[in-house]
Write a protein that holds these residues in place. Structure first.
Motif, PDB file in Angstrom:
ATOM      1  N   GLY A 196      81.120  86.650 -17.873  1.00  0.00           N
ATOM      2  CA  GLY A 196      82.404  85.987 -18.075  1.00  0.00           C
ATOM      3  C   GLY A 196      82.538  85.541 -19.523  1.00  0.00           C
ATOM      4  N   ILE A 197      83.612  85.979 -20.179  1.00  0.00           N
ATOM      5  CA  ILE A 197      83.863  85.632 -21.573  1.00  0.00           C
ATOM      6  C   ILE A 197      85.081  84.710 -21.649  1.00  0.00           C
ATOM      7  N   ASN A 198      84.865  83.498 -22.158  1.00  0.00           N
ATOM      8  CA  ASN A 198      85.928  82.502 -22.266  1.00  0.00           C
ATOM      9  C   ASN A 198      86.678  82.676 -23.581  1.00  0.00           C
ATOM     10  N   VAL A 249      84.224  79.361 -14.772  1.00  0.00           N
ATOM     11  CA  VAL A 249      83.398  78.582 -13.848  1.00  0.00           C
ATOM     12  C   VAL A 249      83.767  78.918 -12.403  1.00  0.00           C
ATOM     13  N   ASP A 250      85.060  79.053 -12.139  1.00  0.00           N
ATOM     14  CA  ASP A 250      85.499  79.431 -10.793  1.00  0.00           C
ATOM     15  C   ASP A 250      84.946  80.792 -10.399  1.00  0.00           C
ATOM     16  N   ALA A 251      84.909  81.710 -11.363  1.00  0.00           N
ATOM     17  CA  ALA A 251      84.394  83.056 -11.087  1.00  0.00           C
ATOM     18  C   ALA A 251      82.898  83.041 -10.803  1.00  0.00           C
ATOM     19  N   PRO A 269      74.905  81.303 -11.569  1.00  0.00           N
ATOM     20  CA  PRO A 269      75.195  80.627 -10.299  1.00  0.00           C
ATOM     21  C   PRO A 269      73.945  80.151  -9.568  1.00  0.00           C
ATOM     22  N   LYS A 270      73.973  78.903  -9.142  1.00  0.00           N
ATOM     23  CA  LYS A 270      72.859  78.359  -8.363  1.00  0.00           C
ATOM     24  C   LYS A 270      72.808  78.947  -6.953  1.00  0.00           C
ATOM     25  N   ALA A 271      73.896  79.570  -6.537  1.00  0.00           N
ATOM     26  CA  ALA A 271      73.944  80.128  -5.186  1.00  0.00           C
ATOM     27  C   ALA A 271      73.024  81.334  -5.018  1.00  0.00           C
TER      28      ALA A 271
END
Length: 245
Positions: free
Chosen positions: A21-23, A70-72, A203-205
């Protein structure tokens, strides 16, 4: 340097392609060529280096805001993101040490009576900030008396401010200074109201995320010590930020 374990690599890159992901909401970290749509910047250089080290292709996925990246991460759409370290985001994201430090600053109109950062958090003041940005999260915790007015993105802050929203604009110092060139009658308050530590997040998931974080932390440490990060900042002409210690 110790390589990533097969188990950690499988959970880190489940599709076989490293989705990054690139902000684009922070021009210090990444930008998009308006003609070719190619992405470039410090974070792109680091992402490609990580892909090379783990022998996986890299897919760069642009987002307009840090909040969207962050949502992604939370939904599993991306495997790695470059964001500011923040305790709220830390509930879902595991961070490496910081690689760059950036300053958050305030901007006001030239006619404003405000002269110092300490004068901003007073009743009656309204601070315009990009929704979901590191500054929004920080100011939400720290501001006690002034009001926060949220723009759709960090890039929209100055335009909203000049259209009559609020009496203080908050964000990345360089972003505010760049956007302010389109207008007259603006000035920055001296200094900064916060230092933002930018890091890699995953992601911690995912299973084995601790092992992956350790591996990426070692990579970041090496890239800082070898001069890779500072060279990338010079190459992309980044001002007002420094390599994190």
């Amino acid at each position: 340097m110790k390589s990533i374990s097969p188990a950690a690599l499988t959970s880190f890159v489940p599709t076989g392609t490293l989705r990054v992901g690139i902000n684009l909401g922070n021009p210090i970290l990444a930008n998009e060529d308006p003609n070719t749509k190619n992405l470039y910047g410090v974070t792109i250089d680091i992402a490609n280096e990580i892909g090379k080290r783990i022998s996986k292709p890299v897919q760069l996925i642009p987002f307009k805001t840090a909040g969207a990246t962050v949502d992604a991460v939370k939904t599993g759409e991306i495997d790695l993101v470059f964001v500011a370290i923040d305790p709220v985001r830390g509930a879902d994201i595991s961070y490496t040490p910081a690689y760059i430090q950036i300053e958050g600053a305030y901007m006001v109109k030239s006619s404003s009576p405000l002269k110092a950062n300490e004068e901003v958090d007073l009743a009656g003041n309204e601070i315009v900030v990009g929704k979901g940005s590191a500054y929004d999260l920080y100011l939400t915790r720290e501001i006690k008396n002034a009001a926060l007015l949220r723009s759709a993105s960090s890039q929209a802050v100055v335009d909203d401010f000049m259209s009559g929203k609020g009496n203080v604009a908050a964000g990345v110092k360089q972003q505010l200074e760049s956007d302010a060139k389109r207008y007259d009658g603006l000035r920055m308050l001296p200094g900064r109201f916060m230092v933002i530590n930018q890091a890699i997040g995953i992601p911690k998931a995912r299973s084995n995320y601790e092992d992956t974080t350790t591996y990426l932390s070692n990579v970041i440490t090496e890239l800082k010590q070898s001069g890779f990060v500072s060279d990338a900042m010079k190459h992309h002409n980044i001002q007002g930020a420094k390599v994190a210690e």
